[in-house]
Structures are given as structure tokens and as C-alpha cells.
Motif scaffolding. Structure first.
Motif, PDB file in Angstrom:
ATOM      1  N   LYS A   1     -35.355 -21.852  12.995  1.00 47.95           N
ATOM      2  CA  LYS A   1     -35.189 -21.676  14.442  1.00 47.95           C
ATOM      3  C   LYS A   1     -36.535 -21.341  15.089  1.00 47.95           C
ATOM      4  CE  LYS A   1     -30.413 -20.092  14.140  1.00 47.95           C
ATOM      5  NZ  LYS A   1     -29.511 -18.956  14.337  1.00 47.95           N
TER       6      LYS A   1
ATOM      7  N   ILE B   1     -33.222 -20.042  21.291  1.00 46.02           N
ATOM      8  CA  ILE B   1     -32.652 -20.655  20.090  1.00 46.02           C
ATOM      9  C   ILE B   1     -32.549 -19.670  18.926  1.00 46.02           C
ATOM     10  CG2 ILE B   1     -34.719 -21.613  18.954  1.00 46.02           C
ATOM     11  CD1 ILE B   1     -31.360 -23.434  19.590  1.00 46.02           C
ATOM     12  N   GLU B   2     -33.422 -18.693  18.889  1.00 42.62           N
ATOM     13  CA  GLU B   2     -33.386 -17.736  17.779  1.00 42.62           C
ATOM     14  C   GLU B   2     -32.186 -16.795  17.861  1.00 42.62           C
ATOM     15  OE1 GLU B   2     -37.094 -15.700  17.011  1.00 42.62           O
ATOM     16  OE2 GLU B   2     -38.219 -17.455  17.690  1.00 42.62           O
TER      17      GLU B   2
ATOM     18  N   SER C   1     -24.764 -22.498  15.036  1.00 43.38           N
ATOM     19  CA  SER C   1     -26.113 -21.928  15.070  1.00 43.38           C
ATOM     20  C   SER C   1     -26.527 -21.307  13.740  1.00 43.38           C
ATOM     21  CB  SER C   1     -26.242 -20.910  16.199  1.00 43.38           C
ATOM     22  OG  SER C   1     -25.163 -20.021  16.216  1.00 43.38           O
TER      23      SER C   1
ATOM     24  N   PHE D   1     -33.329 -29.885  13.113  1.00 43.32           N
ATOM     25  CA  PHE D   1     -32.490 -29.403  14.213  1.00 43.32           C
ATOM     26  C   PHE D   1     -31.261 -30.302  14.231  1.00 43.32           C
ATOM     27  CE2 PHE D   1     -32.934 -27.975  18.992  1.00 43.32           C
ATOM     28  CZ  PHE D   1     -31.780 -27.229  18.877  1.00 43.32           C
TER      29      PHE D   1
ATOM     30  N   TYR E   1     -25.855 -29.290  16.920  1.00 45.20           N
ATOM     31  CA  TYR E   1     -26.490 -28.045  17.360  1.00 45.20           C
ATOM     32  C   TYR E   1     -27.426 -28.342  18.532  1.00 45.20           C
ATOM     33  CZ  TYR E   1     -29.000 -23.549  16.509  1.00 45.20           C
ATOM     34  OH  TYR E   1     -29.568 -22.305  16.594  1.00 45.20           O
TER      35      TYR E   1
END
Length: 116
Positions: free
Chosen positions: A95, A71-72, A87, A35, A39
Motif C-alpha cells: 500500500k 490507501i494505507e 483492502s 494493485f 480494489y
């Protein structure tokens, strides 16, 4: 990727969410999640938008819920260069792994199960 790191630093510094960001980074590191930092920082700032500063545990849990739920699909654009879609740094599979870890953490009944 063309960007301005100073702009990133200022965006994070001026967000008032340094404590939440540090806690989410500790969680990410302890869980071994992919991650990227900027982001993660942008997601944390968005998750805490409108929330009271100083309510660290509530804001951290809200951030985990945001990550789990959004988050997806959420899009994060580099404030220093709108051509950079932050992203897109993770695949959908990556993700989903982050969202799954956030879901597990949100179900935890003890802080030691989330971050130590």
C-alpha cells in the motif's frame, strides 16, 4: 474467498466512473504496481464520490490524491460478501508503494510523466 463477480461488474458499471477507472488502471500498469483490479476500482469510485462526471483529468488527479492520502488506512469491503475485506489484499508495504507512486504522479508537471 467467496464472492459474486457479477455483483462486482455491476458495481463498477453502475458507478459512472469507467473512464477514471481505465485511466487509473493504465497508470497502475505503466508503473508496474501491485494493485488488484477490484480494489483499484473501489478506491477510484470512492475517490470520485460527489465529483462531477465528465471531468476526467480532475477526477483522475483527485483519485491519485485519494490513493496518496488514504490507501494505507481506508477499508474496502466486498459488496457481494461483507466477510471479504478487499483492502487486505495488499500488505502495508505494498500500500505504501502505491501511495508513493500516487504522490510522485501528483507532483508531476506534465501528463507524460503520469501516464502515456
Amino acid at each position: 474467498m467467496q464472492t459474486n463477480v457479477v455483483s462486482h461488474i455491476n458495481a463498477v458499471r453502475n458507478s459512472g466512473r469507467a473512464e477514471e477507472i481505465m485511466l487509473v488502471k493504465a497508470w497502475r500498469n505503466q508503473k508496474g504496481l501491485k494493485f488488484p483490479s477490484f480494489y483499484l476500482e473501489l478506491a477510484t469510485i470512492e475517490a470520485c464520490r460527489g465529483r462531477k462526471v465528465g471531468h476526467l483529468s480532475e477526477n483522475f488527479l483527485a483519485t491519485l490524491a485519494y490513493i496518496r492520502d488514504h490507501i494505507e488506512t481506508a477499508t474496502f469491503i466486498d459488496p457481494a460478501n461483507t466477510n471479504n475485506v478487499i483492502s487486505e489484499e495488499l500488505t502495508l508495504e505494498e500500500k505504501r508503494a502505491v501511495a508513493s507512486a500516487a504522490s510522485v504522479a501528483r507532483r508531476a508537471t506534465n501528463w507524460n510523466q503520469i501516464v502515456v
